[in-house]
Design a protein around this motif. Sequence first.
Motif, PDB file in Angstrom:
ATOM      1  N   LEU A  64      -3.813   3.006 -15.198  1.00 51.57           N
ATOM      2  CA  LEU A  64      -3.186   3.098 -13.662  1.00 51.57           C
ATOM      3  C   LEU A  64      -2.635   1.934 -13.389  1.00 51.57           C
ATOM      4  O   LEU A  64      -3.287   0.984 -13.218  1.00 51.57           O
ATOM      5  CB  LEU A  64      -4.154   3.773 -12.769  1.00 51.57           C
ATOM      6  CG  LEU A  64      -5.035   4.743 -13.171  1.00 51.57           C
ATOM      7  CD1 LEU A  64      -6.235   5.121 -12.286  1.00 51.57           C
ATOM      8  CD2 LEU A  64      -4.249   5.919 -13.059  1.00 51.57           C
ATOM      9  N   TYR A  65      -1.144   1.828 -13.024  1.00 51.74           N
ATOM     10  CA  TYR A  65      -0.507   0.683 -12.701  1.00 51.74           C
ATOM     11  C   TYR A  65      -0.838   0.629 -11.314  1.00 51.74           C
ATOM     12  O   TYR A  65      -0.461   1.588 -10.503  1.00 51.74           O
ATOM     13  CB  TYR A  65       0.648   0.591 -13.272  1.00 51.74           C
ATOM     14  CG  TYR A  65       0.952   0.291 -14.819  1.00 51.74           C
ATOM     15  CD1 TYR A  65       0.817  -1.172 -14.811  1.00 51.74           C
ATOM     16  CD2 TYR A  65       1.334   1.158 -15.546  1.00 51.74           C
ATOM     17  CE1 TYR A  65       0.792  -1.392 -16.193  1.00 51.74           C
ATOM     18  CE2 TYR A  65       1.403   0.545 -17.106  1.00 51.74           C
ATOM     19  CZ  TYR A  65       0.866  -0.577 -17.472  1.00 51.74           C
ATOM     20  OH  TYR A  65       1.165  -1.017 -18.561  1.00 51.74           O
ATOM     21  N   VAL A  66      -0.647  -0.592 -10.690  1.00 50.76           N
ATOM     22  CA  VAL A  66      -0.869  -0.831  -9.247  1.00 50.76           C
ATOM     23  C   VAL A  66      -0.077  -1.800  -8.863  1.00 50.76           C
ATOM     24  O   VAL A  66       0.402  -2.948  -9.800  1.00 50.76           O
ATOM     25  CB  VAL A  66      -2.320  -1.146  -8.704  1.00 50.76           C
ATOM     26  CG1 VAL A  66      -3.099  -0.067  -8.909  1.00 50.76           C
ATOM     27  CG2 VAL A  66      -2.883  -2.282  -9.274  1.00 50.76           C
TER      28      VAL A  66
ATOM     29  N   VAL B  34       0.804  -1.269   0.026  1.00 55.17           N
ATOM     30  CA  VAL B  34       0.085  -0.044  -0.014  1.00 55.17           C
ATOM     31  C   VAL B  34       0.933   1.347  -0.072  1.00 55.17           C
ATOM     32  O   VAL B  34       0.558   2.197  -0.828  1.00 55.17           O
ATOM     33  CB  VAL B  34      -0.877   0.063   1.214  1.00 55.17           C
ATOM     34  CG1 VAL B  34      -1.769   1.371   1.424  1.00 55.17           C
ATOM     35  CG2 VAL B  34      -2.082  -1.144   0.880  1.00 55.17           C
ATOM     36  N   GLU B  35       1.842   1.061   0.538  1.00 56.35           N
ATOM     37  CA  GLU B  35       3.003   2.313   0.635  1.00 56.35           C
ATOM     38  C   GLU B  35       3.488   2.538  -0.874  1.00 56.35           C
ATOM     39  O   GLU B  35       3.511   3.608  -1.288  1.00 56.35           O
ATOM     40  CB  GLU B  35       4.274   1.796   1.588  1.00 56.35           C
ATOM     41  CG  GLU B  35       5.215   2.845   1.600  1.00 56.35           C
ATOM     42  CD  GLU B  35       4.866   4.068   2.774  1.00 56.35           C
ATOM     43  OE1 GLU B  35       4.901   3.271   4.000  1.00 56.35           O
ATOM     44  OE2 GLU B  35       4.696   4.959   2.604  1.00 56.35           O
ATOM     45  N   GLU B  36       3.637   1.462  -1.470  1.00 56.33           N
ATOM     46  CA  GLU B  36       4.081   1.458  -2.680  1.00 56.33           C
ATOM     47  C   GLU B  36       2.891   2.066  -3.763  1.00 56.33           C
ATOM     48  O   GLU B  36       3.079   2.865  -4.688  1.00 56.33           O
ATOM     49  CB  GLU B  36       4.508   0.201  -3.481  1.00 56.33           C
ATOM     50  CG  GLU B  36       4.788  -0.334  -4.750  1.00 56.33           C
ATOM     51  CD  GLU B  36       6.118   0.682  -5.277  1.00 56.33           C
ATOM     52  OE1 GLU B  36       6.976   1.009  -4.342  1.00 56.33           O
ATOM     53  OE2 GLU B  36       5.961   1.268  -6.370  1.00 56.33           O
ATOM     54  N   ALA B  37       1.648   1.634  -3.466  1.00 54.80           N
ATOM     55  CA  ALA B  37       0.595   2.144  -4.245  1.00 54.80           C
ATOM     56  C   ALA B  37       0.464   3.707  -4.080  1.00 54.80           C
ATOM     57  O   ALA B  37      -0.122   4.468  -4.829  1.00 54.80           O
ATOM     58  CB  ALA B  37      -0.609   1.466  -3.718  1.00 54.80           C
ATOM     59  N   LEU B  38       1.119   3.989  -2.879  1.00 52.31           N
ATOM     60  CA  LEU B  38       1.019   5.616  -2.833  1.00 52.31           C
ATOM     61  C   LEU B  38       2.403   6.549  -2.992  1.00 52.31           C
ATOM     62  O   LEU B  38       2.632   7.508  -2.412  1.00 52.31           O
ATOM     63  CB  LEU B  38       0.805   5.885  -1.217  1.00 52.31           C
ATOM     64  CG  LEU B  38      -0.663   5.726  -0.936  1.00 52.31           C
ATOM     65  CD1 LEU B  38      -0.640   5.242   0.859  1.00 52.31           C
ATOM     66  CD2 LEU B  38      -1.544   6.489  -1.095  1.00 52.31           C
ATOM     67  N   SER B  39       3.139   5.768  -4.083  1.00 51.90           N
ATOM     68  CA  SER B  39       4.567   6.468  -4.382  1.00 51.90           C
ATOM     69  C   SER B  39       4.026   7.588  -4.834  1.00 51.90           C
ATOM     70  O   SER B  39       2.905   8.101  -5.819  1.00 51.90           O
ATOM     71  CB  SER B  39       5.180   5.636  -5.324  1.00 51.90           C
ATOM     72  OG  SER B  39       4.556   5.580  -6.542  1.00 51.90           O
TER      73      SER B  39
ATOM     74  N   VAL C 110      -5.267  -3.325  -2.012  1.00 54.30           N
ATOM     75  CA  VAL C 110      -4.017  -2.551  -2.579  1.00 54.30           C
ATOM     76  C   VAL C 110      -4.655  -1.798  -3.933  1.00 54.30           C
ATOM     77  O   VAL C 110      -4.407  -0.523  -3.865  1.00 54.30           O
ATOM     78  CB  VAL C 110      -3.064  -3.412  -3.255  1.00 54.30           C
ATOM     79  CG1 VAL C 110      -1.845  -2.811  -4.073  1.00 54.30           C
ATOM     80  CG2 VAL C 110      -2.534  -4.438  -2.259  1.00 54.30           C
ATOM     81  N   ASN C 111      -5.610  -2.362  -4.453  1.00 59.17           N
ATOM     82  CA  ASN C 111      -6.104  -1.788  -5.589  1.00 59.17           C
ATOM     83  C   ASN C 111      -7.151  -0.454  -5.225  1.00 59.17           C
ATOM     84  O   ASN C 111      -7.253   0.447  -6.248  1.00 59.17           O
ATOM     85  CB  ASN C 111      -7.283  -2.875  -6.467  1.00 59.17           C
ATOM     86  CG  ASN C 111      -6.503  -3.822  -7.045  1.00 59.17           C
ATOM     87  OD1 ASN C 111      -5.051  -3.766  -7.044  1.00 59.17           O
ATOM     88  ND2 ASN C 111      -6.972  -4.803  -7.357  1.00 59.17           N
ATOM     89  N   VAL C 112      -7.638  -0.451  -4.189  1.00 60.02           N
ATOM     90  CA  VAL C 112      -8.846   0.337  -3.750  1.00 60.02           C
ATOM     91  C   VAL C 112      -8.168   1.635  -3.662  1.00 60.02           C
ATOM     92  O   VAL C 112      -8.714   2.884  -3.987  1.00 60.02           O
ATOM     93  CB  VAL C 112      -9.661   0.057  -2.692  1.00 60.02           C
ATOM     94  CG1 VAL C 112      -8.755   0.193  -1.245  1.00 60.02           C
ATOM     95  CG2 VAL C 112     -11.205   0.880  -2.642  1.00 60.02           C
ATOM     96  N   VAL C 113      -6.897   1.677  -3.155  1.00 58.98           N
ATOM     97  CA  VAL C 113      -6.163   2.845  -2.965  1.00 58.98           C
ATOM     98  C   VAL C 113      -6.158   3.768  -3.850  1.00 58.98           C
ATOM     99  O   VAL C 113      -6.200   5.095  -4.027  1.00 58.98           O
ATOM    100  CB  VAL C 113      -4.655   2.579  -2.375  1.00 58.98           C
ATOM    101  CG1 VAL C 113      -3.739   3.788  -2.362  1.00 58.98           C
ATOM    102  CG2 VAL C 113      -4.776   2.044  -1.164  1.00 58.98           C
ATOM    103  N   ALA C 114      -5.911   3.276  -5.374  1.00 59.67           N
ATOM    104  CA  ALA C 114      -5.926   4.106  -6.633  1.00 59.67           C
ATOM    105  C   ALA C 114      -7.328   4.746  -6.760  1.00 59.67           C
ATOM    106  O   ALA C 114      -7.579   6.018  -7.183  1.00 59.67           O
ATOM    107  CB  ALA C 114      -5.661   3.452  -7.821  1.00 59.67           C
ATOM    108  N   LEU C 115      -8.433   4.096  -6.423  1.00 60.88           N
ATOM    109  CA  LEU C 115      -9.828   4.657  -6.499  1.00 60.88           C
ATOM    110  C   LEU C 115      -9.938   5.693  -5.278  1.00 60.88           C
ATOM    111  O   LEU C 115     -10.663   6.594  -5.937  1.00 60.88           O
ATOM    112  CB  LEU C 115     -10.677   3.427  -6.508  1.00 60.88           C
ATOM    113  CG  LEU C 115     -10.691   2.171  -7.497  1.00 60.88           C
ATOM    114  CD1 LEU C 115     -11.627   1.364  -7.545  1.00 60.88           C
ATOM    115  CD2 LEU C 115     -10.211   2.945  -8.839  1.00 60.88           C
ATOM    116  N   GLN C 116      -9.715   5.569  -4.402  1.00 58.18           N
ATOM    117  CA  GLN C 116      -9.796   6.490  -3.379  1.00 58.18           C
ATOM    118  C   GLN C 116      -9.052   7.733  -3.791  1.00 58.18           C
ATOM    119  O   GLN C 116      -9.659   8.940  -3.766  1.00 58.18           O
ATOM    120  CB  GLN C 116      -8.947   6.035  -2.178  1.00 58.18           C
ATOM    121  CG  GLN C 116      -9.451   4.934  -1.229  1.00 58.18           C
ATOM    122  CD  GLN C 116      -8.612   4.477  -0.174  1.00 58.18           C
ATOM    123  OE1 GLN C 116      -7.603   4.700  -0.079  1.00 58.18           O
ATOM    124  NE2 GLN C 116      -9.345   3.527   0.781  1.00 58.18           N
TER     125      GLN C 116
END
Length: 364
Positions: free
Chosen positions: A318-320, A198-203, A331-337
């Motif tokens: 959007l790459y996750v 999730v940290e990585e998803a927030l780069s 992990v995936n929902v972070v991009a949608l937030q």
Amino acid sequence: EKGGYDTYMLKEIFEQPSALTNTLIGRLNDSTGEVNLDIDLDPKSFKRISIIACGTAYYAGLVGEYMIEQLARIPVEVDVASEYRYRSPLVSEDTLAIVVSQSGETIDTLEALREAKKYGAKTLGVINAKGSSMTRELDDTLYIHAGPEIGVASTKAYTSMASAFLLLALWLGRARGTLSEQQGAELLHAARELPRLVEEALSPERVARIKEVAEKYAHSRDYLFLGRGVNAPTALEGALKLKEISYIHAEGYAAGEMKHGPIALIDANLPVVVVATESFLLEKTISNVQEVRARSGKVIALLSDGDTENAQHADDVLYVPRSHEMVSPIVNVVALQLLSYFTATALGKDVDKPRNLAKSVTVE
Ligand code: M6R
């Protein structure tokens, strides 16, 4: 108090790696492959599970249903609390009722809990707020330990709830013998990876890319979100987040349902967000993407890192980060937030105090 962020919502989105650490840590025992939940209920004593919640917590419950049915092979049903409480639910002593709530105060969920108890169900809460009303009436509580959530749009509570369900599914699966030691160990590893993923998803690069895509489509009138399997709820949650804070009309659907109605909505003005990350169902999802494309819909695809092959089918990608499919909703929902966050801010909306909404709904 917002820790340098513009809004509580953004702060809470970025708190997810530590919130997940708090949900998971101390509960994963790598040496035995077991989870320690400190729950007194006997995991072998019930034949069915009823998950009851509202809103985002309900969507976390849908993720929970998938995890528990797959890993522990117990029949699960998920209800919105406002329906459950009024439909004379078929509950008995061998039912485990799991209520899911960030606040622990939502009146419909609290009343549904009372209803389940009335019929003799055992009750367990997946709850964030310590000492909240529900926790005082539950047989047992699995706290998610996400920390206080102030933003009206729930973010970190959702990912922590879904992670708590993974823990529950592992606990039930191991105790009931449906999950081998090896599968257990593999999923324990996947759980342990979550804060880092999730940290990585927030780069910063990913966040900047999501902002760019959000701004490109911010003036759309409608949005469609699609996902399959364990990520069908990701689509529902993505749509809810967008409508709550940007006021853009959005619908979430299981991708396979598209042909049964929503496909009629597709035209060149409709952005369609498709969760198309690594999955045994990916091929099916990609064929849905092609159907959207064939009708001139604009495809925003969530793809797993490195999936350049499927990028050709999308207008925007959007790459996750890659994750074990069972934990991928988290992990995936972070991009949608972030997509809804940047859409709302591009439109000048107050994301922490969206119109007509309250943080906890204590009236019917
Ligand atoms: O406190 P709860 O988890 O019981 O709240 C349930 C819903 O009211 C809540 O998730 C609501 O849907 C949020 N605004 C979603 O962002």
